[in-house]
Scaffold this motif. Structure first.
Motif, PDB file in Angstrom:
ATOM      1  N   VAL A  52       0.836  -1.207   0.000  1.00  0.00           N
ATOM      2  CA  VAL A  52       0.000   0.000   0.000  1.00  0.00           C
ATOM      3  C   VAL A  52       0.871   1.257   0.000  1.00  0.00           C
ATOM      4  CG1 VAL A  52      -2.007  -1.096   1.062  1.00  0.00           C
ATOM      5  CG2 VAL A  52      -0.226  -0.146   2.520  1.00  0.00           C
ATOM      6  N   ALA A  53       1.859   1.274  -0.881  1.00  0.00           N
ATOM      7  CA  ALA A  53       2.784   2.410  -0.955  1.00  0.00           C
ATOM      8  C   ALA A  53       2.022   3.718  -1.133  1.00  0.00           C
ATOM      9  CB  ALA A  53       3.758   2.217  -2.114  1.00  0.00           C
ATOM     10  N   GLY A  54       2.407   4.707  -0.355  1.00  0.00           N
ATOM     11  CA  GLY A  54       1.819   6.034  -0.484  1.00  0.00           C
ATOM     12  C   GLY A  54       0.593   6.270   0.374  1.00  0.00           C
ATOM     13  N   PHE A  55       0.059   5.228   1.016  1.00  0.00           N
ATOM     14  CA  PHE A  55      -1.101   5.393   1.897  1.00  0.00           C
ATOM     15  C   PHE A  55      -0.634   5.644   3.317  1.00  0.00           C
ATOM     16  CE2 PHE A  55      -3.136   3.217  -1.598  1.00  0.00           C
ATOM     17  CZ  PHE A  55      -4.415   3.744  -1.619  1.00  0.00           C
ATOM     18  N   THR A  56      -1.311   6.526   4.015  1.00  0.00           N
ATOM     19  CA  THR A  56      -1.040   6.772   5.424  1.00  0.00           C
ATOM     20  C   THR A  56      -2.011   5.924   6.253  1.00  0.00           C
ATOM     21  OG1 THR A  56      -2.617   8.592   5.583  1.00  0.00           O
ATOM     22  CG2 THR A  56      -0.356   9.160   4.910  1.00  0.00           C
ATOM     23  N   PRO A  57      -1.721   5.726   7.538  1.00  0.00           N
ATOM     24  CA  PRO A  57      -2.654   4.968   8.379  1.00  0.00           C
ATOM     25  C   PRO A  57      -4.064   5.573   8.401  1.00  0.00           C
ATOM     26  CG  PRO A  57      -0.565   5.205   9.506  1.00  0.00           C
ATOM     27  CD  PRO A  57      -0.493   6.064   8.261  1.00  0.00           C
ATOM     28  N   GLU A  58      -4.159   6.892   8.274  1.00  0.00           N
ATOM     29  CA  GLU A  58      -5.464   7.550   8.278  1.00  0.00           C
ATOM     30  C   GLU A  58      -6.263   7.240   7.015  1.00  0.00           C
ATOM     31  OE1 GLU A  58      -2.531   9.272   8.807  1.00  0.00           O
ATOM     32  OE2 GLU A  58      -2.730   9.134  10.989  1.00  0.00           O
ATOM     33  N   GLY A  88       3.778   5.823 -12.223  1.00  0.00           N
ATOM     34  CA  GLY A  88       3.748   4.371 -12.122  1.00  0.00           C
ATOM     35  C   GLY A  88       3.239   3.877 -10.783  1.00  0.00           C
ATOM     36  N   ILE A  89       3.187   4.753  -9.794  1.00  0.00           N
ATOM     37  CA  ILE A  89       2.661   4.381  -8.484  1.00  0.00           C
ATOM     38  C   ILE A  89       1.175   4.689  -8.489  1.00  0.00           C
ATOM     39  CG2 ILE A  89       2.758   4.822  -6.002  1.00  0.00           C
ATOM     40  CD1 ILE A  89       5.689   5.647  -6.409  1.00  0.00           C
ATOM     41  N   ALA A  90       0.382   3.668  -8.273  1.00  0.00           N
ATOM     42  CA  ALA A  90      -1.073   3.830  -8.335  1.00  0.00           C
ATOM     43  C   ALA A  90      -1.550   4.815  -7.280  1.00  0.00           C
ATOM     44  CB  ALA A  90      -1.761   2.483  -8.140  1.00  0.00           C
TER      45      ALA A  90
END
Length: 138
Positions: A52-58, A88-90
């Motif tokens: 889940v690259a780029g996602f924060t815990p929130e 390239g990063i969704a």
């Protein structure tokens, strides 16, 4: 999904819930984003790892409802307004579901280096013997 003939047997009583679990699992298997691993950690423990690259815990939620583990990621619009030459990063949101067996318990979740780890455990069930009294007619 087509109804399975095996569940129409008169010898399988009360398996409607099992049929719905299989249908939910088939639907979940059709999902492809984000990629994930399922690791057997021994002693009935499992670890699901989602990229889940780029996602924060929130921006991530992990819920369990009716033996279905659901992981959702929601991204807000790109507030910075950057112009990408290549992306390239969704950047899209997702919902990924897993059907849990009876007794599976979610121990916790952690986000580390763009990987969401969800730890599951299946405690040993108590041995249960039930004696059924036999009544006589009359």
């Amino acid at each position: 999904m087509n109804r399975s003939v095996i569940f129409d047997s008169p010898f399988l009583l009360g398996f409607d819930h099992t049929r719905s679990l299989i249908e939910r699992a088939a639907k979940a298997a059709a999902e492809s984003y984000p990629p994930y691993n399922v690791e057997d950690r021994g002693d009935g423990s499992l670890r699901i790892t989602l990229a889940v690259a780029g996602f924060t815990p929130e921006q991530l939620t992990v819920t369990v409802e009716d033996r279905q583990l659901t992981v959702a990621g929601k991204r807000e619009g790109d507030a910075r307004g950057e112009a990408f030459l290549h992306r390239g990063i969704a950047a899209r949101g997702f919902i990924r579901s897993f059907v849990l067996a009876d007794g599976m318990v979610v121990e916790g979740a952690s986000l580390e280096h763009g990987l969401l780890h969800i730890d599951l455990d299946r405690p040993e069930p108590e041995a249960r013997v039930q004696n059924i009294p036999i009544r006589t007619a009359g």
